[in-house]
Motif scaffolding. Sequence first.
Motif, short mmCIF file in Angstrom:
data_model
loop_
_atom_site.label_atom_id
_atom_site.label_comp_id
_atom_site.label_asym_id
_atom_site.label_seq_id
_atom_site.Cartn_x
_atom_site.Cartn_y
_atom_site.Cartn_z
N ILE A 1 0.94 -1.03 0.08
CA ILE A 1 0.23 -0.10 -0.08
C ILE A 1 0.80 1.35 0.22
O ILE A 1 1.39 1.65 0.96
N ILE A 2 0.99 1.88 -0.93
CA ILE A 2 2.09 2.79 -1.22
C ILE A 2 1.72 4.20 -0.55
O ILE A 2 0.42 4.62 -0.22
N GLY A 3 2.70 4.43 0.24
CA GLY A 3 2.53 5.92 0.90
C GLY A 3 2.28 5.59 2.67
O GLY A 3 2.48 6.61 3.37
N PHE A 4 2.33 4.38 3.02
CA PHE A 4 2.12 4.34 4.39
C PHE A 4 3.49 3.65 4.90
O PHE A 4 4.12 2.72 4.58
N SER A 5 4.17 4.09 5.99
CA SER A 5 5.34 3.81 6.58
C SER A 5 5.39 4.13 8.02
O SER A 5 4.73 4.91 8.52
N LEU B 1 -17.44 7.19 -1.46
CA LEU B 1 -16.41 6.64 -0.84
C LEU B 1 -16.43 5.14 -1.31
O LEU B 1 -17.21 4.43 -1.86
N TYR B 2 -15.27 4.41 -0.77
CA TYR B 2 -15.05 2.95 -1.09
C TYR B 2 -15.40 2.03 0.16
O TYR B 2 -14.80 2.55 1.27
N TYR B 3 -16.18 1.10 0.17
CA TYR B 3 -16.55 0.47 1.23
C TYR B 3 -15.90 -0.91 1.07
O TYR B 3 -15.85 -1.65 -0.05
N SER B 4 -15.65 -1.65 2.16
CA SER B 4 -14.85 -2.92 1.98
C SER B 4 -16.22 -4.02 2.22
O SER B 4 -17.28 -3.43 2.57
N ARG B 5 -15.55 -5.12 2.26
CA ARG B 5 -16.64 -6.26 2.72
C ARG B 5 -17.17 -5.85 3.78
O ARG B 5 -16.38 -5.66 4.61
N ALA B 6 -18.31 -6.53 4.31
CA ALA B 6 -19.11 -6.12 5.64
C ALA B 6 -18.17 -7.08 6.64
O ALA B 6 -17.81 -8.28 6.57
N ASP C 1 -9.56 5.89 -0.66
CA ASP C 1 -8.37 5.15 -1.15
C ASP C 1 -8.88 3.97 -1.65
O ASP C 1 -9.20 2.97 -0.91
N LYS C 2 -9.14 3.53 -3.03
CA LYS C 2 -9.68 2.25 -3.45
C LYS C 2 -8.56 1.15 -2.86
O LYS C 2 -8.93 0.02 -2.73
N LYS C 3 -7.21 1.28 -3.32
CA LYS C 3 -6.18 0.40 -2.80
C LYS C 3 -6.06 0.02 -1.49
O LYS C 3 -5.74 -1.22 -1.26
N VAL C 4 -6.46 0.93 -0.60
CA VAL C 4 -6.55 0.45 0.82
C VAL C 4 -7.50 -0.54 1.01
O VAL C 4 -7.40 -1.45 1.74
N ILE C 5 -8.92 -0.21 0.57
CA ILE C 5 -10.02 -1.21 0.64
C ILE C 5 -9.84 -2.67 -0.11
O ILE C 5 -9.74 -3.60 0.51
N ASP C 6 -9.11 -2.58 -1.29
CA ASP C 6 -8.68 -3.59 -1.81
C ASP C 6 -7.87 -4.61 -0.99
O ASP C 6 -7.77 -5.83 -1.16
N ALA C 7 -6.61 -3.87 -0.37
CA ALA C 7 -5.87 -4.61 0.68
C ALA C 7 -6.57 -5.31 1.78
O ALA C 7 -5.97 -6.29 2.14
N ILE C 8 -7.50 -4.58 2.21
CA ILE C 8 -8.14 -5.16 3.53
C ILE C 8 -8.87 -6.31 3.40
O ILE C 8 -9.00 -7.12 4.04
N ASN C 9 -9.75 -6.42 2.19
CA ASN C 9 -10.91 -7.35 2.00
C ASN C 9 -10.38 -8.63 2.01
O ASN C 9 -10.92 -9.56 2.81
N PRO C 10 -9.15 -9.19 1.67
CA PRO C 10 -9.00 -10.49 1.78
C PRO C 10 -8.48 -10.89 3.22
O PRO C 10 -8.82 -11.88 3.78
N PHE C 11 -7.98 -9.93 3.91
CA PHE C 11 -7.82 -10.11 5.55
C PHE C 11 -9.18 -10.41 6.24
O PHE C 11 -9.15 -11.12 7.19
N LEU C 12 -10.12 -9.45 5.84
CA LEU C 12 -11.33 -9.48 6.38
C LEU C 12 -11.99 -10.87 6.34
O LEU C 12 -12.73 -11.38 7.11
#
Length: 526
Positions: free
Chosen positions: A26-30, A108-113, A218-229
């Motif tokens: 996830i680009i930009g977080f450090s 906004l972009y929503y993650s899976r529930a 940020d869509k890429k943040v939601i896309d990264a979270i979904n598999p972990f959820l």
Amino acid sequence: MTIPYHRLLLALLLLITSAGAKADDIIGFSREHPLIIGLDLDYAPMEYVDKDGMPCGLDVDFTQELMRRMNLPFSYQPNTWQNIKDDVLEHKVDLGMMVYSPYRKDQLYYSRAVMRLYYQVVYRKGDKESYDLRNLKDKSVAYMESRSVSDTLTSIGARLHVVTDLHKAIIDLNKGYYDAVICFRYQAKYIINRYDLKNVESGDLTLTPREYCYVSRDKKVIDAINPFLEQMEKDGTTREIYGGDVITPFGTFEIPRWIYVSLALLAFVFLLALVVIQQHHHRRLKREVERAQRSERMKTVFLGNISHALRTPLNAVIGFSDVLLQNGKDGVSIDEYNNLCGLINHNGQQLLYFINELLLLSHIESSNDELQLQECRLADLMDQCRKSCADHMSPEVELIVEGDDGVVMIDSSKVGLILTHLLDNAFKHTAQGHVRVSHKLQKRGITIEVEDTGCGIPKELQQNIFSLLSDENTFIQSQTPGLGLSICKAAVERCRGKIGLRSTSEQGTTFWVWVPVSKPKNKKQI
């Protein structure tokens, strides 16, 4: 609310997680620029800041586990709920947790529930009329801002009160300021228990449940979270952190996925069975139509053959009678007169015989009488049949009777009728040789065979030999119209038995009959 900012700053610094390999995804977080998560100051039990300035709540615990798995550095930015919504929309924070709203889906972009939240109505004890939506008309109802709830309450005619502090709203309900408060299930339980409100209770509400999700610009943040959820739901982490009171609407029970699969399979089997039943019904209906059509054809043939069988002797009687009437007794010789009278008598007798047989057949087929079972000695039954055929026996034809003897329970009148007609048929078609009657007593029935050395039965007539009058290819002989075998078949069926034949042209015919019998009570077979 006064916040000890020096303690809050210390807590935020402690919550910053070290960056790992996956942070690069996830680009930009450090570590220097962590993921900023909006935190509601007072949204217990989900997320809040305690008296020491520490982030607390179920959302905080869940998010920490999520960030740990993703190996992402993060920090919280506490604020009020109204400001957090604006912070997410204005991209002042990178991530927040909100109820899904179709009105904000384009912004906004929503993650899976993460879970589904179920609504409840809170009301004072005794106000059972406030238990359901349909009973909230003209009632004073408080709720936190929600367009879907607002639209529903407006449509049913409730008096609306939008509140920003749900705790205060339920306490005010307890004091009598409102008729009901609508909130999520976990909120109702938490607030009632926290303030020990004895005068209020809650019940489930028929409102569509809402999905509780992570939200970001940020869509890429939601896309990264979904598999972990998804993984956290599968391995039970979500339920472990939030507990059954939040995850499901009724206690801790959750419908397993296999139940849905079973229901789908059951529905498929039901539809398949319905198709099979419909096809079976269609085939049965087709058979019934064909049987009805065949029966109609047979009835037409039957009536035609009956007409022919009646017309032939009747024409002879009328024709010979006309000759006598026209010429008078003196107009013909004595021999011719006697011959004409004999022909009239013969055809009359044949006509009477046929009518009697037709009436007998009709009586057997239409009668619903029970079988008249009685004790019968087989030897006596055979002797009676032998005597009844004495007048039809030719000197050149020998009658042979052989078989087992014994006493059985049987309808002797119907069995005698069958034997009489079979013997009569055999003698009429046998010029020389023998007619053999054999009977064999078995455990559950008796088999009788009548064998002759006559002319045999043409192969084309054997299939319908027991219903000649219903066969369009039948022939009506001068001596018999063929009703004898039809009577035999009807009588055998009334006895719940079976009948058949074996025949070779010019070599004779054997008719066989099987009828069930039973032994007499308290008597041994002789």
